[in-house]
Design a protein around this motif. Structure first.
Motif, mmCIF file in Angstrom:
data_model
loop_
_atom_site.group_PDB
_atom_site.id
_atom_site.type_symbol
_atom_site.label_atom_id
_atom_site.label_comp_id
_atom_site.label_asym_id
_atom_site.label_seq_id
_atom_site.Cartn_x
_atom_site.Cartn_y
_atom_site.Cartn_z
ATOM 1 N N GLU A 1 6.265 -102.627 54.011
ATOM 2 C CA GLU A 1 6.245 -101.705 55.149
ATOM 3 C C GLU A 1 5.503 -100.425 54.806
ATOM 4 N N ILE A 2 5.785 -99.862 53.641
ATOM 5 C CA ILE A 2 5.117 -98.633 53.232
ATOM 6 C C ILE A 2 3.640 -98.890 52.988
ATOM 7 N N VAL A 3 3.318 -100.005 52.348
ATOM 8 C CA VAL A 3 1.907 -100.337 52.097
ATOM 9 C C VAL A 3 1.145 -100.465 53.411
ATOM 10 N N ARG A 4 1.759 -101.099 54.404
ATOM 11 C CA ARG A 4 1.102 -101.230 55.711
ATOM 12 C C ARG A 4 0.866 -99.863 56.352
ATOM 13 N N LYS A 5 1.845 -98.963 56.230
ATOM 14 C CA LYS A 5 1.678 -97.610 56.788
ATOM 15 C C LYS A 5 0.522 -96.882 56.115
ATOM 16 N N LEU A 6 0.470 -96.956 54.795
ATOM 17 C CA LEU A 6 -0.592 -96.284 54.056
ATOM 18 C C LEU A 6 -1.959 -96.884 54.382
ATOM 19 N N GLU B 1 -7.459 -95.204 59.523
ATOM 20 C CA GLU B 1 -7.612 -94.263 60.633
ATOM 21 C C GLU B 1 -8.236 -92.948 60.164
ATOM 22 N N GLY B 2 -7.828 -92.482 58.985
ATOM 23 C CA GLY B 2 -8.398 -91.254 58.448
ATOM 24 C C GLY B 2 -9.899 -91.365 58.222
ATOM 25 N N LEU B 3 -10.337 -92.517 57.721
ATOM 26 C CA LEU B 3 -11.762 -92.726 57.466
ATOM 27 C C LEU B 3 -12.585 -92.767 58.749
ATOM 28 N N ARG B 4 -11.937 -93.089 59.866
ATOM 29 C CA ARG B 4 -12.650 -93.139 61.152
ATOM 30 C C ARG B 4 -12.653 -91.799 61.873
ATOM 31 N N ASN B 5 -11.860 -90.847 61.399
ATOM 32 C CA ASN B 5 -11.706 -89.587 62.109
ATOM 33 C C ASN B 5 -13.040 -88.820 62.142
ATOM 34 N N PRO B 6 -13.547 -88.478 63.333
ATOM 35 C CA PRO B 6 -14.839 -87.777 63.427
ATOM 36 C C PRO B 6 -14.867 -86.465 62.662
ATOM 37 N N GLU B 7 -13.731 -85.779 62.617
ATOM 38 C CA GLU B 7 -13.671 -84.506 61.899
ATOM 39 C C GLU B 7 -13.843 -84.725 60.403
ATOM 40 N N TYR B 8 -13.216 -85.777 59.881
ATOM 41 C CA TYR B 8 -13.390 -86.108 58.465
ATOM 42 C C TYR B 8 -14.848 -86.461 58.178
ATOM 43 N N LEU B 9 -15.446 -87.285 59.019
ATOM 44 C CA LEU B 9 -16.827 -87.708 58.819
ATOM 45 C C LEU B 9 -17.782 -86.519 58.842
ATOM 46 N N GLU C 1 -2.491 -87.743 56.368
ATOM 47 C CA GLU C 1 -1.222 -87.077 56.694
ATOM 48 C C GLU C 1 -0.980 -87.081 58.203
ATOM 49 N N ARG C 2 -2.016 -86.782 58.971
ATOM 50 C CA ARG C 2 -1.872 -86.734 60.427
ATOM 51 C C ARG C 2 -1.449 -88.078 60.996
ATOM 52 N N THR C 3 -1.935 -89.163 60.408
ATOM 53 C CA THR C 3 -1.602 -90.495 60.935
ATOM 54 C C THR C 3 -0.154 -90.874 60.667
ATOM 55 N N LEU C 4 0.471 -90.183 59.729
ATOM 56 C CA LEU C 4 1.876 -90.460 59.384
ATOM 57 C C LEU C 4 2.803 -89.478 60.098
ATOM 58 N N ASP C 5 2.444 -89.129 61.317
ATOM 59 C CA ASP C 5 3.250 -88.268 62.193
ATOM 60 C C ASP C 5 3.494 -86.884 61.605
ATOM 61 N N GLY C 6 2.606 -86.467 60.703
ATOM 62 C CA GLY C 6 2.749 -85.135 60.118
ATOM 63 C C GLY C 6 3.900 -85.007 59.148
ATOM 64 N N LYS C 7 4.540 -86.132 58.813
ATOM 65 C CA LYS C 7 5.704 -86.073 57.923
ATOM 66 C C LYS C 7 5.305 -86.136 56.448
ATOM 67 N N ALA C 8 4.098 -86.625 56.180
ATOM 68 C CA ALA C 8 3.654 -86.767 54.795
ATOM 69 C C ALA C 8 3.005 -85.485 54.303
ATOM 70 N N LYS C 9 3.150 -85.234 53.022
ATOM 71 C CA LYS C 9 2.453 -84.140 52.378
ATOM 72 C C LYS C 9 1.950 -84.637 51.034
ATOM 73 N N ALA D 1 -10.584 -87.777 47.631
ATOM 74 C CA ALA D 1 -9.141 -87.748 47.860
ATOM 75 C C ALA D 1 -8.718 -86.478 48.588
ATOM 76 N N ARG D 2 -9.208 -85.341 48.129
ATOM 77 C CA ARG D 2 -8.784 -84.060 48.710
ATOM 78 C C ARG D 2 -9.266 -83.898 50.158
ATOM 79 N N LYS D 3 -10.419 -84.459 50.479
ATOM 80 C CA LYS D 3 -10.928 -84.328 51.842
ATOM 81 C C LYS D 3 -10.285 -85.332 52.797
ATOM 82 N N LEU D 4 -10.021 -86.537 52.303
ATOM 83 C CA LEU D 4 -9.494 -87.589 53.176
ATOM 84 C C LEU D 4 -7.999 -87.454 53.441
#
Length: 324
Positions: free
Chosen positions: A263-268, A274-282, A54-62, A46-49
């Motif tokens: 709508e919120i579920v689809r965003k999440l 997208e987060g799981l595909r991010n090369p930096e995360y991997l 957050e980045r995929t949500l336009d930086g608005k999520a924390k 959770a902490r790494k992903l």
């Protein structure tokens, strides 16, 4: 006059304090409940992903991770079920514990009150021992238990968790009685293994990234409970190869209270994918990378429904055992 003002406010929509007016996820942090102690596979995932989500949500999520360990994850699952349906409290669910616990006893939550958003990983259980253990393989452990029932301590992360269930399945297949020891998380299991206070641990593959490829260190993996050998530990035999046809995996993903909007579920869901595909995360998550297995929430729920049918006999055995 006051009634007129109230009516006018309601008509204009200003009285609606729901998710649409709050502008999710713009105005306050999103709490993410994890049902196990810091340092375990669930917490680390959770902490790494989440920073990448957050980045995929336009930086608005924390996202802010809250650890609520205890009762095999039940405390955290209940927090999700009871939360307001505004998606400012979500959580990680651990399968099969999440759907298995309510089969074994009355729990503080119902899966009917929770909506799955997405699965992130499918993580096979592994049997670990200290590097200097007398047990070289799984048959050694079984032989010791057959010689003297209850003579080997076997750790897991709480009643009803995947590790607990895996031990019960292995014990049934081998016809042995291990001395089960319950912990609040993998970090505590690891401490006792290293300190010589626990002989065998049942954890998951992602929780031992330092052993991937080499299986060398203060701990040693002697079996993996997957259908076939895993690339991360190519020299470790499956339990089935050792003579005990047991398969057990830990699935981890995210969930929200039942009433959260589509709508919120689809965003999440999209953000997690997208987060799981991010090369930096991997690159930064060597433990999770081998076990990433994204599934949309609806598909994951279908899988859980089928899994629950298969687990029911074990739940009945556990209830009968606990009543003795």
């Amino acid at each position: 006059m006051n009634r007129t003002i109230v009516a006018l406010v309601a008509a204009l929509g200003f009285a609606d304090c729901g998710p649409a007016w709050a502008g999710w996820p713009e105005d306050k942090p999103i709490e993410v409940v994890v049902g196990f102690a810091p340092g375990g596979g669930t917490d680390v995932m959770a902490r790494k992903l989440l920073p990448f989500v957050e980045r995929t949500l336009d930086g608005k999520a924390k996202f802010v991770v809250l650890n609520k360990p205890g009762a095999g994850g039940e405390i955290a699952f209940a927090s999700i079920a009871r939360a307001a349906p505004d998606a400012y409290l979500i959580g990680v669910v651990n399968v099969p514990g999440y759907n298995f616990l309510p089969m074994t006893r009355k729990t503080q939550y119902s899966t009917d009150d929770i909506r799955l958003v997405a699965r992130a990983v499918e993580d096979p259980n592994v049997v670990v021992v200290p590097a200097d253990s007398q047990f070289q393989n799984l048959p050694d452990v079984v032989a010791a238990l057959r010689s003297k029932p209850g003579s080997v301590t076997f750790g897991h992360n709480g009643a009803g968790t995947n590790g607990h269930l895996a031990i019960r399945m292995l014990a049934a297949a081998a016809k042995v009685e291990p001395n089960e020891i319950s912990y609040r998380g993998t970090a505590a299991q690891r401490t006792d293994l290293l300190g010589g206070h626990l002989q065998v641990g049942m954890i998951s593959l992602s929780e031992i990234p330092e052993l991937h490829g080499t299986n060398k260190g203060p701990l040693r993996v002697i079996a993996i409970l997957s259908k076939q050998r895993f690339p991360a530990l190519p020299n470790v035999p499956t339990a089935e190869e050792a003579g005990f046809p047991v398969i057990s995996t830990a699935e981890r993903g995210f969930a929200v209270p039942k009433g959260v909007s589509d709508e919120i579920v689809r965003k999440l869901e999209a953000g997690i994918a997208e987060g799981l595909r991010n090369p930096e995360y991997l690159a930064g998550s060597p433990g999770d990378e081998p076990v990433i297995a994204f599934l949309p929430g609806a598909e994951w729920q279908k899988r859980l429904d089928a899994m629950s049918d298969a687990l029911r006999p074990f739940a009945e055995q556990m209830r009968a055992s606990d009543q003795k």
